[in-house]
Design an enzyme around this catalytic site. Structure first.
Site, PDB file in Angstrom:
ATOM      1  N   MET A 207      13.896  23.918   1.750  1.00 35.62           N
ATOM      2  CA  MET A 207      13.119  23.164   0.760  1.00 35.62           C
ATOM      3  C   MET A 207      14.010  22.329  -0.155  1.00 35.62           C
ATOM      4  O   MET A 207      13.698  21.185  -0.479  1.00 35.62           O
ATOM      5  CB  MET A 207      12.259  24.119  -0.074  1.00 35.62           C
ATOM      6  CG  MET A 207      11.297  23.388  -1.006  1.00 35.62           C
ATOM      7  SD  MET A 207      10.333  24.499  -2.025  1.00 35.62           S
ATOM      8  CE  MET A 207       9.237  25.239  -0.835  1.00 35.62           C
TER       9      MET A 207
ATOM     10  N   TYR B  99      18.368  29.236   7.692  1.00 39.59           N
ATOM     11  CA  TYR B  99      17.167  29.970   8.117  1.00 39.59           C
ATOM     12  C   TYR B  99      17.058  30.050   9.633  1.00 39.59           C
ATOM     13  O   TYR B  99      17.333  29.071  10.322  1.00 39.59           O
ATOM     14  CB  TYR B  99      15.907  29.297   7.569  1.00 39.59           C
ATOM     15  CG  TYR B  99      15.655  29.562   6.108  1.00 39.59           C
ATOM     16  CD1 TYR B  99      15.486  30.862   5.629  1.00 39.59           C
ATOM     17  CD2 TYR B  99      15.589  28.503   5.210  1.00 39.59           C
ATOM     18  CE1 TYR B  99      15.256  31.099   4.285  1.00 39.59           C
ATOM     19  CE2 TYR B  99      15.348  28.735   3.864  1.00 39.59           C
ATOM     20  CZ  TYR B  99      15.186  30.030   3.403  1.00 39.59           C
ATOM     21  OH  TYR B  99      14.953  30.253   2.086  1.00 39.59           O
TER      22      TYR B  99
ATOM     23  N   ARG C 186     -10.429   0.156  15.735  1.00 37.52           N
ATOM     24  CA  ARG C 186     -10.378   1.027  14.562  1.00 37.52           C
ATOM     25  C   ARG C 186     -11.339   0.406  13.544  1.00 37.52           C
ATOM     26  O   ARG C 186     -12.448   0.870  13.391  1.00 37.52           O
ATOM     27  CB  ARG C 186      -8.929   1.120  14.071  1.00 37.52           C
ATOM     28  CG  ARG C 186      -8.637   2.313  13.207  1.00 37.52           C
ATOM     29  CD  ARG C 186      -7.183   2.380  12.805  1.00 37.52           C
ATOM     30  NE  ARG C 186      -6.729   1.159  12.128  1.00 37.52           N
ATOM     31  CZ  ARG C 186      -5.536   1.021  11.577  1.00 37.52           C
ATOM     32  NH1 ARG C 186      -4.655   1.994  11.614  1.00 37.52           N
ATOM     33  NH2 ARG C 186      -5.212  -0.108  10.985  1.00 37.52           N
TER      34      ARG C 186
ATOM     35  N   LYS D 200       0.845  -1.200   0.000  1.00 40.33           N
ATOM     36  CA  LYS D 200       0.000   0.000   0.000  1.00 40.33           C
ATOM     37  C   LYS D 200       0.881   1.251   0.000  1.00 40.33           C
ATOM     38  O   LYS D 200       2.099   1.161   0.234  1.00 40.33           O
ATOM     39  CB  LYS D 200      -0.910  -0.012   1.234  1.00 40.33           C
ATOM     40  CG  LYS D 200      -0.162   0.033   2.562  1.00 40.33           C
ATOM     41  CD  LYS D 200      -1.106  -0.244   3.733  1.00 40.33           C
ATOM     42  CE  LYS D 200      -0.363  -0.211   5.058  1.00 40.33           C
ATOM     43  NZ  LYS D 200      -1.230  -0.596   6.183  1.00 40.33           N
TER      44      LYS D 200
END
Ligand SMILES: *Cc1c(COP(=O)(O)O)cnc(C)c1O
Length: 372
Positions: free
Chosen positions: A310, A262, A133, A34
């Site tokens: 990023m 940063y 669940r 999955k």
């Protein structure tokens, strides 16, 4: 070209599967692929595993259809089951196995049968043994069986399954309690259901809970060579499948007291040689990775410093040989730095980091052993 790349070692994947399959015997082993095979590429991974596999598991119908469209013919179990009445038709058309875990799914199955359609080849009835669940309460099972019998679903079409909440913590009492509740729920059923196969184990249970092996194990994370266990090392036979790599694209010395990146979040305590690496949170490397997170540069373990941006991260080269400079290979995770170590530094689990890899090209090392 930007050097960031995720290398997927399909040989390691196959070897991991075959080790887990052996470990689970006499039970059989579904390879859980999955979430795009936990970020490794479902079609490529399933194709490599296809010659060996007892079956696959995915979360939902579309994931199964992607595998079928790409030539995967092995059994595929849909773990969340059908999410609408019409999905049963697709399930049957593509010979998918489906979980039934709640009353609406039973009602949809009945609606599907009223149209004269056959039921899915195998129905995995999920029992809620304490995770709360998905799954039917043990008391509801006899009612479920009665409804399935009316649809001509016989014991040979069924698997009983449950899912464990705490298998990653060896010795956790919740697991023993869940196993007990599951066994009791099934003991209460009519004798003709005694031979229905049982499925309990995810990776953690397959590794740490022999009593949970059952007839069908469902390992996911361990296939990819990451560790589901909170407190035990992964067996040495299981190796990481993904290596997330890039290279140093700039270096500089900064004086003690100067900051990097940063927020000027890292301040050097001594003269520091900084390496800038072409990878960042835009590629799925976690932005929350703190200074100190392990990273390997040209085979030397060192640490991340400053904030992850990023496209770039910065690493500490101070104690590495001068020759380690622009072009040096950087492993963010793989065999030298385990994804689990990075996950621990970030306060998450390897699963999440692997699933989040994006933007970087995936390079597949082929599975060489196809019949051994
Ligand atoms: C995802 C999943 C698994 C696999 O879990 P791992 O911890 O990755 O081994 C097994 N069973 C079910 C029901 C799942 O949803």
């Amino acid at each position: 070209m930007r050097p960031a790349v995720a290398t997927i070692d399909l040989d390691a994947l196959v070897a991991n599967y075959r080790w887990l399959q052996e470990h689970g015997k006499p039970g059989r082993t579904l390879a859980v692929v999955k979430a795009d095979a936990y970020g490794h590429g479902a079609v490529q991974c399933a194709s490599a595993l296809a010659p060996f596999v007892d079956g696959f598991a995915v979360a939902f119908l579309e994931e199964a259809l992607t595998l079928r469209k790409n030539g995967i013919t092995a059994p595929i179990l849909v773990l969340e089951g059908c999410l609408a009445a019409d999905e049963y038709a697709a399930c049957c058309a593509h010979r998918l196995w489906t979980v039934v875990h709640c009353e609406p799914q039973l009602a949809w199955l009945e609606a599907h049968a009223r149209r004269g359609a056959p039921h899915p080849e195998r129905i995995w009835v999920k029992v809620d043994s304490g995770m709360h669940r998905l799954g039917f309460a043990p008391e509801a099972l006899s009612g479920v069986i009665a409804r399935l019998e009316r649809l001509a679903v016989e014991p040979r079409h069924l698997v009983w399954m449950t899912h464990l909440a705490c298998a990653d913590q060896p010795k956790h009492p919740h697991t023993a309690a869940q196993l007990e509740r599951f066994a009791q729920a099934l003991e209460a059923l009519p004798e003709r259901y005694a031979q229905v196969p049982r499925s309990i184990a995810n990776s953690a249970a397959l590794l740490a809970w022999p009593a949970a092996h059952g007839d069908w194990a469902r390992p996911g994370i361990a296939l990819y060579g990451a560790n589901p266990l909170a407190t035990e090392p992964l067996p040495a036979a299981l190796t990481p499948v993904m290596t997330l790599r890039s290279e140093i694209i700039a270096t500089r010395w900064i004086a003690a007291g100067e900051a990097v990146g940063y927020g000027a979040a890292f301040v050097a305590e001594r003269a520091t040689r900084v390496g800038v690496v072409a990878i960042g949170y835009g590629d799925g490397y976690p932005r929350t990775a703190p200074t100190g997170t392990p990273v390997a540069v040209a085979g030397h373990r060192t640490r991340l410093i400053g904030r992850v941006s990023m496209d770039l991260v910065t690493v500490d080269l101070t104690d590495l040989p001068e020759s380690v400079g622009v072009g040096a290979a950087v492993e963010l995770w793989g065999r030298h730095v385990l994804v689990d170590e990075v996950a621990r530094a970030v306060g998450t689990i390897g699963y999440e980091l692997l699933c989040h890899v994006r933007r970087v090209p995936m390079r597949y090392l082929p599975a060489t052993c196809t019949a051994c």
